[in-house]
Write a protein that holds these residues in place. Structure first.
Motif, mmCIF file in Angstrom:
data_model
loop_
_atom_site.group_PDB
_atom_site.id
_atom_site.type_symbol
_atom_site.label_atom_id
_atom_site.label_comp_id
_atom_site.label_asym_id
_atom_site.label_seq_id
_atom_site.Cartn_x
_atom_site.Cartn_y
_atom_site.Cartn_z
ATOM 1 N N LYS A 176 7.931 7.932 6.450
ATOM 2 C CA LYS A 176 7.899 8.012 4.983
ATOM 3 C C LYS A 176 8.781 6.963 4.313
ATOM 4 O O LYS A 176 8.590 6.651 3.135
ATOM 5 N N ASP A 177 9.762 6.404 5.062
ATOM 6 C CA ASP A 177 10.621 5.373 4.488
ATOM 7 C C ASP A 177 10.197 3.958 4.909
ATOM 8 O O ASP A 177 10.936 3.003 4.720
ATOM 9 N N HIS A 178 9.008 3.834 5.475
ATOM 10 C CA HIS A 178 8.505 2.530 5.921
ATOM 11 C C HIS A 178 8.099 1.683 4.714
ATOM 12 O O HIS A 178 7.734 2.221 3.660
ATOM 13 N N ARG A 179 8.139 0.373 4.852
ATOM 14 C CA ARG A 179 7.804 -0.538 3.744
ATOM 15 C C ARG A 179 6.378 -0.355 3.256
ATOM 16 O O ARG A 179 6.052 -0.676 2.108
ATOM 17 N N LEU A 180 5.478 0.166 4.128
ATOM 18 C CA LEU A 180 4.075 0.348 3.744
ATOM 19 C C LEU A 180 3.794 1.737 3.162
ATOM 20 O O LEU A 180 2.680 1.992 2.701
ATOM 21 N N LYS A 183 1.883 2.260 -0.191
ATOM 22 C CA LYS A 183 0.591 1.605 -0.436
ATOM 23 C C LYS A 183 -0.545 2.631 -0.460
ATOM 24 O O LYS A 183 -0.511 3.637 0.244
ATOM 25 N N ASP A 190 -2.463 -6.406 7.008
ATOM 26 C CA ASP A 190 -1.184 -5.932 6.474
ATOM 27 C C ASP A 190 -0.217 -5.511 7.569
ATOM 28 O O ASP A 190 1.010 -5.568 7.391
ATOM 29 N N GLU A 194 3.521 -5.556 12.673
ATOM 30 C CA GLU A 194 4.188 -4.287 12.947
ATOM 31 C C GLU A 194 3.973 -3.883 14.409
ATOM 32 O O GLU A 194 2.885 -4.093 14.958
#
Length: 306
Positions: A176-180, A183, A190, A194
């Motif tokens: 939930k704290d990932h950069r994506l 989106k 994208d 990763e």
């Protein structure tokens, strides 16, 4: 040329040696002398035309062929135990038993929710929910080990009847704290850099994912290979990487600190329930289909709205 059929005693001897990793312990367990056990294994090796064991630094070491044979022996033995339990259940007159199987994709999220609904409806008194690999589905149905199987793969057999439950696309699952995480959708482009937790190219998931990647003109680069969706989700939770799964596997993943993001232009993945037409259709089958259909459609719609 037809090969002579293996005897149950030969398989029992082989299985015991593999389990104990010792000729001495196996001989003691089987109640025979070690020389006689060695002779029996040598005869089995001659019959098969391969070596099953080697002595390395005084240790009994199975060959690669022996390891592969042992895996199949254990699989068949497990199926035999399942069948035996089913027979005893029938003999006890337990008519309210409903036994069914599922592969991991639907077994992780959908099956528990559907089983809860079946309990509330009182579909049966006792439930057996078996977790199966895709290769076991056909035999499970043909040999009557369960009433039906829920899976995301089709079964090509003229005596297997298939009902489509629901369809959905692929999703990218990230912490939930990932950069994506914020989106609305992602593409293979994208997530190209990763660490990807994914599946072999010949697996059901691998085929779906690779077809989606081909639509974008890119190749899949996998950092960690897994066999089951539970492992993929666990590894994502640990921050090892991200994964791509069918939307059914990722239902309610936010409860585990994860976010499922739809993959643009992905293939459509269907959830199916398979039954064997050669056997009477149990009432529980239709109840399971209804529960899976309602829950799948409602859950996917709810996840899309979030």
């Amino acid at each position: 040329m037809q090969h002579p059929k293996l005897k149950e005693r030969q398989i029992e001897i082989f299985r015991t040696i593999m389990a104990t990793n010792s000729m001495t312990a196996a001989a003691r367990h089987l109640g025979v002398s070690q020389p006689n056990l060695s002779i029996a294994i040598k005869r089995l090796e001659d019959q098969l035309g391969i070596a099953l064991f080697a002595r390395i630094s005084g240790r009994l070491v199975p060959t690669q062929e022996a390891e592969l044979i042992f895996a199949e022996v254990e699989r068949v033995n497990q199926q035999s135990e399942m069948l035996s339990e089913l027979i005893y259940s029938i003999a006890r007159g337990d008519a309210s038993t409903f036994r069914f199987g599922s592969t991991p994709s639907l077994g992780v999220r959908l099956i528990p929710k559907a089983l809860r609904r079946l309990q509330l409806e009182g579909t049966a008194g006792t439930y057996y929910s078996d977790s199966l690999s895709q290769r076991d589905v056909r035999d499970y149905l043909l040999f009557g080990q369960g009433a039906c199987v829920a899976t995301i793969a089709e079964v090509n057999d003229p005596v297997i009847e298939t009902t489509k439950v629901a369809s959905a696309g692929l999703v990218c699952v990230v912490p939930k704290d990932h950069r994506l995480a914020g989106k609305k959708t992602v593409t293979p482009l994208d997530i190209a850099h990763e660490p990807l937790i994914s599946f072999g190219a010949t697996t059901t998931h691998g085929l779906f994912i690779d077809e989606t990647y081909r639509r974008w003109g890119v190749s899949r680069e996998t950092a960690v290979y897994v066999h089951f969706v539970e492992a993929a989700l666990s590894f994502v939770s640990e921050g090892i990487g991200i994964t791509i799964l069918d939307a059914f596997s990722a239902i309610n993943c936010e409860a585990f600190g994860l976010v499922a993001i739809p993959v643009e232009n992905s293939v459509s993945v269907s959830a199916y329930v398979h039954i064997c037409q050669l056997r009477p259709r149990q009432k529980g089958v239709d109840s399971l289909i209804d529960a899976l259909r309602d829950i799948a459609n409602a859950s996917i719609k709810n996840d899309a709205a979030q």
